[in-house]
Write a protein that holds these residues in place. Structure first.
Motif, PDB file in Angstrom:
ATOM      1  N   HIS A   1      26.737 -29.995   6.007  1.00 65.61           N
ATOM      2  CA  HIS A   1      26.603 -31.230   5.942  1.00 65.61           C
ATOM      3  C   HIS A   1      25.533 -31.598   5.188  1.00 65.61           C
ATOM      4  CE1 HIS A   1      26.034 -35.749   7.177  1.00 65.61           C
ATOM      5  NE2 HIS A   1      24.969 -35.386   7.714  1.00 65.61           N
ATOM      6  N   GLU A   2      24.343 -31.140   5.314  1.00 70.59           N
ATOM      7  CA  GLU A   2      22.909 -31.558   4.032  1.00 70.59           C
ATOM      8  C   GLU A   2      23.314 -31.146   2.594  1.00 70.59           C
ATOM      9  OE1 GLU A   2      20.722 -28.847   5.223  1.00 70.59           O
ATOM     10  OE2 GLU A   2      19.342 -30.156   7.674  1.00 70.59           O
ATOM     11  N   GLY A   3      24.257 -30.236   2.695  1.00 68.04           N
ATOM     12  CA  GLY A   3      24.964 -30.075   1.219  1.00 68.04           C
ATOM     13  C   GLY A   3      26.047 -31.174   0.635  1.00 68.04           C
ATOM     14  N   LEU A   4      26.810 -31.565   1.883  1.00 69.19           N
ATOM     15  CA  LEU A   4      27.479 -32.538   1.158  1.00 69.19           C
ATOM     16  C   LEU A   4      26.682 -33.724   1.133  1.00 69.19           C
ATOM     17  CD1 LEU A   4      30.615 -31.493   3.512  1.00 69.19           C
ATOM     18  CD2 LEU A   4      30.424 -31.394   1.378  1.00 69.19           C
ATOM     19  N   MET A   5      25.852 -34.109   2.014  1.00 65.19           N
ATOM     20  CA  MET A   5      25.164 -35.389   1.492  1.00 65.19           C
ATOM     21  C   MET A   5      24.442 -35.440  -0.211  1.00 65.19           C
ATOM     22  SD  MET A   5      26.166 -36.968   4.157  1.00 65.19           S
ATOM     23  CE  MET A   5      25.132 -38.891   3.355  1.00 65.19           C
ATOM     24  N   ILE A   6      24.170 -34.620  -0.303  1.00 67.36           N
ATOM     25  CA  ILE A   6      22.970 -34.892  -1.930  1.00 67.36           C
ATOM     26  C   ILE A   6      24.515 -34.934  -2.400  1.00 67.36           C
ATOM     27  CG2 ILE A   6      22.264 -32.980  -3.210  1.00 67.36           C
ATOM     28  CD1 ILE A   6      20.854 -31.360  -0.900  1.00 67.36           C
TER      29      ILE A   6
ATOM     30  N   GLN B   1      32.389 -39.605   8.498  1.00 64.28           N
ATOM     31  CA  GLN B   1      31.096 -39.626   7.791  1.00 64.28           C
ATOM     32  C   GLN B   1      31.159 -40.043   6.727  1.00 64.28           C
ATOM     33  OE1 GLN B   1      28.435 -36.843   8.886  1.00 64.28           O
ATOM     34  NE2 GLN B   1      30.152 -35.283   9.127  1.00 64.28           N
ATOM     35  N   TYR B   2      31.949 -38.923   6.156  1.00 66.91           N
ATOM     36  CA  TYR B   2      32.260 -39.284   4.068  1.00 66.91           C
ATOM     37  C   TYR B   2      33.000 -39.775   3.677  1.00 66.91           C
ATOM     38  CZ  TYR B   2      29.968 -34.758   5.379  1.00 66.91           C
ATOM     39  OH  TYR B   2      29.159 -33.801   6.115  1.00 66.91           O
ATOM     40  N   ASP B   3      33.652 -40.985   4.366  1.00 69.58           N
ATOM     41  CA  ASP B   3      34.481 -41.665   3.774  1.00 69.58           C
ATOM     42  C   ASP B   3      33.705 -43.189   3.810  1.00 69.58           C
ATOM     43  OD1 ASP B   3      36.546 -39.931   3.307  1.00 69.58           O
ATOM     44  OD2 ASP B   3      37.284 -39.911   5.682  1.00 69.58           O
ATOM     45  N   ASP B   4      33.169 -43.009   3.604  1.00 73.73           N
ATOM     46  CA  ASP B   4      32.143 -44.992   3.769  1.00 73.73           C
ATOM     47  C   ASP B   4      32.012 -45.377   2.494  1.00 73.73           C
ATOM     48  OD1 ASP B   4      30.268 -42.766   3.053  1.00 73.73           O
ATOM     49  OD2 ASP B   4      28.142 -43.801   4.246  1.00 73.73           O
TER      50      ASP B   4
ATOM     51  N   PHE C   1      33.844 -41.284  -3.192  1.00 72.94           N
ATOM     52  CA  PHE C   1      33.667 -40.058  -2.496  1.00 72.94           C
ATOM     53  C   PHE C   1      34.393 -39.937  -1.474  1.00 72.94           C
ATOM     54  CE2 PHE C   1      31.153 -37.672  -0.109  1.00 72.94           C
ATOM     55  CZ  PHE C   1      30.746 -36.305  -1.402  1.00 72.94           C
ATOM     56  N   THR C   2      35.238 -38.731  -1.190  1.00 72.28           N
ATOM     57  CA  THR C   2      35.101 -38.150  -0.041  1.00 72.28           C
ATOM     58  C   THR C   2      35.113 -36.692  -0.051  1.00 72.28           C
ATOM     59  OG1 THR C   2      37.622 -38.542   1.709  1.00 72.28           O
ATOM     60  CG2 THR C   2      38.062 -38.080  -0.724  1.00 72.28           C
ATOM     61  N   VAL C   3      35.805 -36.262   1.052  1.00 70.25           N
ATOM     62  CA  VAL C   3      35.526 -34.709   1.536  1.00 70.25           C
ATOM     63  C   VAL C   3      36.409 -34.706   2.122  1.00 70.25           C
ATOM     64  CG1 VAL C   3      33.966 -32.767   2.538  1.00 70.25           C
ATOM     65  CG2 VAL C   3      33.472 -35.082   1.291  1.00 70.25           C
ATOM     66  N   VAL C   4      37.272 -33.599   2.573  1.00 72.03           N
ATOM     67  CA  VAL C   4      38.808 -32.759   2.652  1.00 72.03           C
ATOM     68  C   VAL C   4      38.956 -31.462   2.942  1.00 72.03           C
ATOM     69  CG1 VAL C   4      41.000 -32.553   2.254  1.00 72.03           C
ATOM     70  CG2 VAL C   4      39.732 -35.106   0.774  1.00 72.03           C
TER      71      VAL C   4
END
Length: 449
Positions: A243-248, A318-321, A325-328
């Protein structure tokens, strides 16, 4: 001859030491990686590699292998219809066609670096075959090397960022592949920062406007170290670090889709038995191999906990705001097992000579499976690979977009929503709506049993 044998032993020792000492690896400071780098540099710069190979155990394999045989046994045909890019550059990550992707990147460990992917015998395990890695490699073309990058190049020949040849994590040939052997989930924030800085510094990349696809694949080393520190390598910490990496990436990388691949069932490789296999599997993953049946069941339950915790984290919104940007989650490895031959024996051809890392054949299959997951709706994605089916899966012309958490929901395509940023594409068809709905219901029913 004594010197050559000494070098061979050194190679094996460095390989094992670098795995056994891989916790909290830092590319600049870690002594094992410094030794690794020096050894590869020495092999490349000061040794007559061709003459040395001839005197090492296993050279017969290297000498006799076909140099141009496609890893899957035959050249593939790209049978998909051409899907043009959007008429205008999209502004939404949920309306991205394959041809809209202009940059590719990768994060992870030795499976992303592709250690040993082109290896025929043990010394070649030192090499990172960046051009062959399933998520990013750009050697040759789709027909002989069906990686994700080479599939995307069929839609956009000007794709940037893919790796070629062999190379260390800092080499020019690695391009936007920052995968680092030995890394664990806790290293993902550093890799994310590194990737951001590399993309910003590349003059060929329009950082603000180019659409990017990043594939993150990590977790095997965390599982392999779990018995040494149950708390540090807990599923909760595993997800927290990712999560920390994805938030960067979320905060600093615009116009991006991130594939996160659920971790592989590392205990599966235990069926690959041979003296060399036993040595290297013990060195790479002592926590997961040579277990009693009860221990094996507990470890497989831990792997499942990693997978489920990561899936919940990525699908909870949480990554779709942000619109761009998005995570799948791509789960094609969740239930994947070692392939078997027609005679019922484990198929070693999918693995490097250490019986642990993937061979070029394994990476080729992985590229096809990752792509297939990307064009399957969330809730209906395959959780196993299909080595008996090696043809490329084609996206539907009715739904030409990469599936995301958001566009996999039928309500996203209700008439109140704008259909697309492209002038040529209409609203999603009823057939695709039905496909998505059925997939979601099927997934729901499966989880209840």
């Amino acid at each position: 001859m004594a010197k050559i044998l000494t070098r061979f032993v050194t190679i094996c020792v460095v390989l094992m030491n670098f795995q056994l000492g891989k916790n909290n690896v830092n590319a600049a400071d870690d002594k094992y990686m410094q030794a690794y780098s020096r050894l590869v540099s020495a092999l490349e710069d000061t040794i007559d590699w061709n003459e040395t190979l001839k005197q090492l155990p296993g050279f017969d394999c290297y000498q006799e292998r076909p140099l141009h045989l496609p890893p899957l046994g035959r050249e593939l045909t790209f049978s998909c219809d051409a899907l043009p890019p959007s008429d205008e550059i999209p502004t939404s990550a949920h309306r991205i066609r394959p041809a809209d992707i202009r940059v590719i990147g990768a994060m992870g460990d030795s499976l992303t670096a592709a250690n040993g992917a082109g290896a025929c015998f043990l010394p070649e395990l030192l090499y990172m075959y960046r051009g062959l890695t399933f998520s990013h490699g750009g050697d040759e073309s789709f027909e002989t090397n069906p990686t994700l990058a080479n599939i995307l190049r069929k839609y956009n020949p000007d794709l940037k960022g893919y790796g070629v040849n062999t190379g260390m994590w800092y080499s020019d040939d690695s391009s936007m592949n920052v995968g680092h052997p030995g890394d664990i989930a806790a290293d993902m924030p550093n890799q994310a920062r590194w990737l951001v800085s590399k993309m910003k510094a590349d003059p060929q990349i329009d950082y603000e406007n180019d659409w990017k696809i990043i594939t993150l694949f990590i977790g095997g080393n965390d599982l392999c170290d779990w018995c040494d520190n149950n708390e540090y390598y807990s599923p909760e910490n595993y997800v927290k670090h990712i999560h920390e990496g994805l938030m960067i990436l979320h905060d600093e990388m615009p116009r991006t889709i991130v594939n996160v691949i659920g971790t592989i069932r590392v205990s599966e490789v235990e069926v690959l038995r041979a003296p060399i296999c036993d040595i290297f599997q013990w060195a790479f993953c002592p926590c997961a191999l040579f277990l009693t049946p009860d221990e094996r069941e507990n470890f497989d339950n831990l792997t499942k906990a990693y997978q489920e915790a990561l899936e919940e984290s990525i699908t909870n919104g949480q990554y779709d705001d942000k619109e761009d940007f998005t995570v799948v989650l791509q789960p094609f490895l969740h239930d994947t097992v070692v392939p078997y031959t027609e005679s019922g024996d484990p198929d070693f051809s999918y693995f490097a000579p250490d019986c642990f890392h993937l061979s070029a054949k394994g990476h080729a299959q992985g590229g096809l499976e990752l792509w297939k997951n990307m064009i399957e709706p969330v809730g209906g994605k395959a959780t196993t690979w299909s080595p008996d089916k090696i043809n490329v899966t084609c996206p539907s012309s009715e739904f030409p977009y990469i599936f995301t958490n958001v566009n996999s929901k039928p309500e996203f395509w209700e008439p109140t929503q704008p259909a697309t940023t492209s002038k040529s594409s209409g609203p999603i068809g009823a057939g695709v709506l039905s496909m998505i709905t059925v997939a979601l219901v099927t997934k729901l029913l499966a989880t209840r049993h």
